[in-house]
Design a protein around this motif. Structure first.
Motif, PDB file in Angstrom:
ATOM      1  N   ASP A 138      43.053  34.877  44.508  1.00 31.99           N
ATOM      2  CA  ASP A 138      42.012  35.269  45.451  1.00 31.99           C
ATOM      3  C   ASP A 138      42.486  34.979  46.874  1.00 31.99           C
ATOM      4  O   ASP A 138      43.215  34.014  47.113  1.00 31.99           O
ATOM      5  CB  ASP A 138      40.724  34.482  45.172  1.00 31.99           C
ATOM      6  CG  ASP A 138      39.518  35.129  45.811  1.00 31.99           C
ATOM      7  OD1 ASP A 138      38.749  35.791  45.090  1.00 31.99           O
ATOM      8  OD2 ASP A 138      39.339  34.994  47.046  1.00 31.99           O
ATOM      9  N   SER A 139      42.032  35.826  47.800  1.00 35.59           N
ATOM     10  CA  SER A 139      42.473  35.671  49.191  1.00 35.59           C
ATOM     11  C   SER A 139      41.601  34.700  49.986  1.00 35.59           C
ATOM     12  O   SER A 139      41.886  34.434  51.147  1.00 35.59           O
ATOM     13  CB  SER A 139      42.467  37.041  49.876  1.00 35.59           C
ATOM     14  OG  SER A 139      41.172  37.595  49.794  1.00 35.59           O
ATOM     15  N   LYS A 144      38.519  29.077  48.074  1.00 32.28           N
ATOM     16  CA  LYS A 144      38.488  29.147  46.602  1.00 32.28           C
ATOM     17  C   LYS A 144      39.809  28.684  45.984  1.00 32.28           C
ATOM     18  O   LYS A 144      39.838  28.220  44.848  1.00 32.28           O
ATOM     19  CB  LYS A 144      38.177  30.585  46.144  1.00 32.28           C
ATOM     20  CG  LYS A 144      36.733  31.002  46.419  1.00 32.28           C
ATOM     21  CD  LYS A 144      36.458  32.409  45.868  1.00 32.28           C
ATOM     22  CE  LYS A 144      35.045  32.863  46.237  1.00 32.28           C
ATOM     23  NZ  LYS A 144      34.804  34.273  45.880  1.00 32.28           N
ATOM     24  N   HIS A 146      36.510  46.486  44.968  1.00 28.65           N
ATOM     25  CA  HIS A 146      37.490  46.656  46.050  1.00 28.65           C
ATOM     26  C   HIS A 146      38.761  47.325  45.516  1.00 28.65           C
ATOM     27  O   HIS A 146      39.843  47.130  46.067  1.00 28.65           O
ATOM     28  CB  HIS A 146      37.858  45.300  46.650  1.00 28.65           C
ATOM     29  CG  HIS A 146      36.686  44.542  47.209  1.00 28.65           C
ATOM     30  ND1 HIS A 146      36.079  44.884  48.390  1.00 28.65           N
ATOM     31  CD2 HIS A 146      36.002  43.476  46.742  1.00 28.65           C
ATOM     32  CE1 HIS A 146      35.080  44.046  48.619  1.00 28.65           C
ATOM     33  NE2 HIS A 146      35.015  43.189  47.630  1.00 28.65           N
ATOM     34  N   LYS A 193      47.152  47.839  48.449  1.00 29.42           N
ATOM     35  CA  LYS A 193      47.852  46.677  48.982  1.00 29.42           C
ATOM     36  C   LYS A 193      48.867  46.120  47.983  1.00 29.42           C
ATOM     37  O   LYS A 193      49.994  45.798  48.341  1.00 29.42           O
ATOM     38  CB  LYS A 193      46.787  45.608  49.291  1.00 29.42           C
ATOM     39  CG  LYS A 193      47.269  44.417  50.042  1.00 29.42           C
ATOM     40  CD  LYS A 193      46.110  43.584  50.607  1.00 29.42           C
ATOM     41  CE  LYS A 193      45.089  43.189  49.555  1.00 29.42           C
ATOM     42  NZ  LYS A 193      43.930  42.502  50.103  1.00 29.42           N
TER      43      LYS A 193
HETATM   44  P1  TMP Z   1      32.946  40.386  46.575  1.00 31.67           P
HETATM   45  O1  TMP Z   1      33.028  41.387  45.489  1.00 31.67           O
HETATM   46  O2  TMP Z   1      31.737  39.521  46.480  1.00 31.67           O
HETATM   47  O3  TMP Z   1      33.202  40.988  47.927  1.00 31.67           O
HETATM   48  O4  TMP Z   1      34.144  39.343  46.323  1.00 31.67           O
HETATM   49  C1  TMP Z   1      35.437  39.793  46.312  1.00 31.67           C
HETATM   50  C2  TMP Z   1      36.394  38.629  46.011  1.00 31.67           C
HETATM   51  O5  TMP Z   1      37.688  39.164  45.851  1.00 31.67           O
HETATM   52  C3  TMP Z   1      36.476  37.588  47.111  1.00 31.67           C
HETATM   53  O6  TMP Z   1      36.573  36.300  46.526  1.00 31.67           O
HETATM   54  C4  TMP Z   1      37.765  37.937  47.833  1.00 31.67           C
HETATM   55  C5  TMP Z   1      38.590  38.565  46.750  1.00 31.67           C
HETATM   56  N1  TMP Z   1      39.506  39.586  47.259  1.00 31.67           N
HETATM   57  C6  TMP Z   1      40.873  39.342  47.177  1.00 31.67           C
HETATM   58  O7  TMP Z   1      41.276  38.289  46.669  1.00 31.67           O
HETATM   59  N2  TMP Z   1      41.712  40.276  47.651  1.00 31.67           N
HETATM   60  C7  TMP Z   1      41.282  41.439  48.242  1.00 31.67           C
HETATM   61  O8  TMP Z   1      42.096  42.261  48.669  1.00 31.67           O
HETATM   62  C8  TMP Z   1      39.866  41.682  48.305  1.00 31.67           C
HETATM   63  C9  TMP Z   1      39.340  42.935  48.917  1.00 31.67           C
HETATM   64  C10 TMP Z   1      39.025  40.733  47.805  1.00 31.67           C
END
Ligand code: TMP
Ligand code: ZN
Length: 407
Positions: free
Chosen positions: A338-339, A343, A376, A383
């Motif tokens: 995760d980015s 976390k 996403h 990416k």
């Molecule tokens: P969300 O669905 O609530 O927006 O959470 C998306 C999760 O995914 C958040 O923890 C960030 C992670 N994420 C990445 O790790 N890489 C990415 O490129 C994107 C868009 C989200």
């Protein structure tokens, strides 16, 4: 069970068993043993899809809340568009207009109004996100939004021309109190705009991972029409959105004579075709959820037995429902990348799978990557697929379970 909104008769749809707090990512030594029963019900009267229980709001939205809207490029652009194309046109002819956002998070949306010198106020209970909003010069009021806090806001700042909320109204269990607060805060010619994950998408995509503690309700147009009827408000427009895996934006007015756009009828009729007014649709949905769970578990067991490594992409709150409903652990999924810096170094709630950085994943690629942040997908595929070796395969489970080869 009685409906939380109208006290009508509700029927059980899903029982996902005991669940931890979906966003409760924590260091292994700080793990919370709290669990609640995640079950969904459908109200035969007002058609509201709802949870039967929810952890206390303080357990979910506290100073450690790890979600920052501004960390997502897509959401930042989405809110720029909402501000520019929906909110600004509504206030452009008003004298000293005032816009309030419920659940303003880190101020990503309101910053767009601040830059136009529009008087604004963000209402959010979490200190972590409010401090981020403050550092951007966005004004905030640290509180849950309800009738009481709306009275305090009106006293201090006056009534609002626009109230806006994104992915937050579905968190609030006492809808009657919330809508009373909205009516109290809104000018007689004001507009309340809110957008939430949409029930039609959940049913069509069998995206049962949208069901977790924070999503106390998943709304349809017909349920919002019923809520408005009871609260003396008018739903005058709706717009479908592709955010959060499929959302609906609702436009509500206190003026009952305001012209209702044809979209409302169009989406309502589409919902009748989907069967969102009938329990049978939800009963069928429940069977499809169990079938999808069994298919995910058996795919992972199969890969495991062949000694393939599997990692997850996106330590999302949605993944908590999947991981716990499928009873997965680091035995089946070695890590999730995760980015979000907050976390990384934590483990996933309930399933204790380590959360690592995206860089770690790139340096230690697995054989299979299961896409938990499926909402996403386009951003992530564009990416990552450049970096990943052609040997790595993606596993998708929305709308159907499938394995995808890169390239
Ligand atoms: P969300 O669905 O609530 O927006 O959470 C998306 C999760 O995914 C958040 O923890 C960030 C992670 N994420 C990445 O790790 N890489 C990415 O490129 C994107 C868009 C989200
Ligand atoms: Zn009801």
């Amino acid at each position: 069970m009685k409906c939380k909104f109208c006290a009508g008769r509700c029927s059980l749809v899903n029982d996902f068993g005991d669940m931890p707090i979906a966003n409760g990512f924590a260091r292994l030594e700080m793990l919370d043993s709290y669990r609640f029963r995640l079950r969904t019900f459908f109200c035969e009267e007002c058609k509201l899809f709802q949870l039967s229980e929810q952890p206390s709001p303080e357990r979910m939205f506290n100073k450690n809340y790890p979600f920052f809207t501004g960390q997502s490029k897509k959401m930042t652009e989405h809110f720029e568009d909402l501000a520019r194309n929906k909110i600004l046109p509504l206030v452009k002819n008003k004298q000293n207009p005032f816009v309030v956002e419920i659940g303003s998070n880190d101020g990503t949306l309101l910053e767009n109004l601040k830059s136009h010198k529009i008087r604004h106020l963000g209402v959010d209970p979490s200190e972590s996100v409010n401090l981020r909003a403050k550092s951007r010069g966005v004004s905030y009021f640290q509180s849950f939004f309800n009738l009481q806090s709306s009275v305090d806001i009106v006293k201090k700042y006056g009534q609002a021309d626009v109230i806006v909320a994104a992915n937050v109204i579905c968190h609030v269990s006492d809808l009657e109190d919330l809508f009373k607060g909205v009516s109290n805060l809104l000018h007689s010619d004001g507009v309340f705009i809110f957008e939430e994950p949409y029930l039609g998408d959940v049913i069509e995509k069998v995206s049962f991972d949208q069901i977790y503690d924070e999503h106390y309700y998943i709304f349809s147009v017909m349920s919002i029409l019923n809520i408005c009827k009871k609260m003396g408000l008018s739903l005058y427009n709706v717009e479908r959105l592709d955010t959060h895996g499929g959302s609906m934006r609702f436009f509500i007015s206190k003026d009952l004579s305001k012209l209702v756009e044809s979209n409302v009828q169009k989406e309502y009729e589409r919902e009748l075709t989907l069967g969102l007014d009938k329990f049978e649709t939800f009963s069928y949905f429940e069977k499809k959820c169990v079938k999808k769970r069994d298919a995910i578990v058996s795919l992972l067991e199969d890969l495991n037995s062949k000694d393939f490594t599997v990692a997850g992409y996106g330590a999302t709150s949605k993944s908590t429902t999947i991981l716990n409903f499928c009873n997965l652990s680091k035995h089946e999924i070695q890590y999730i990348c995760d980015s979000t810096p907050q976390k990384v170094g934590c483990v996933t709630p309930g399933s204790n799978i380590p959360v690592v950085s995206t860089e770690f994943m790139r340096q230690n690629p697995p054989d299979y990557l299961i896409l938990f942040a499926w909402n996403h997908e386009a951003e992530i595929f564009s990416k990552e697929n450049r970096h990943l070796s052609k040997e790595v395969k993606w596993i998708k489970f929305i709308p159907n379970l499938e394995v995808i080869q890169i390239g």
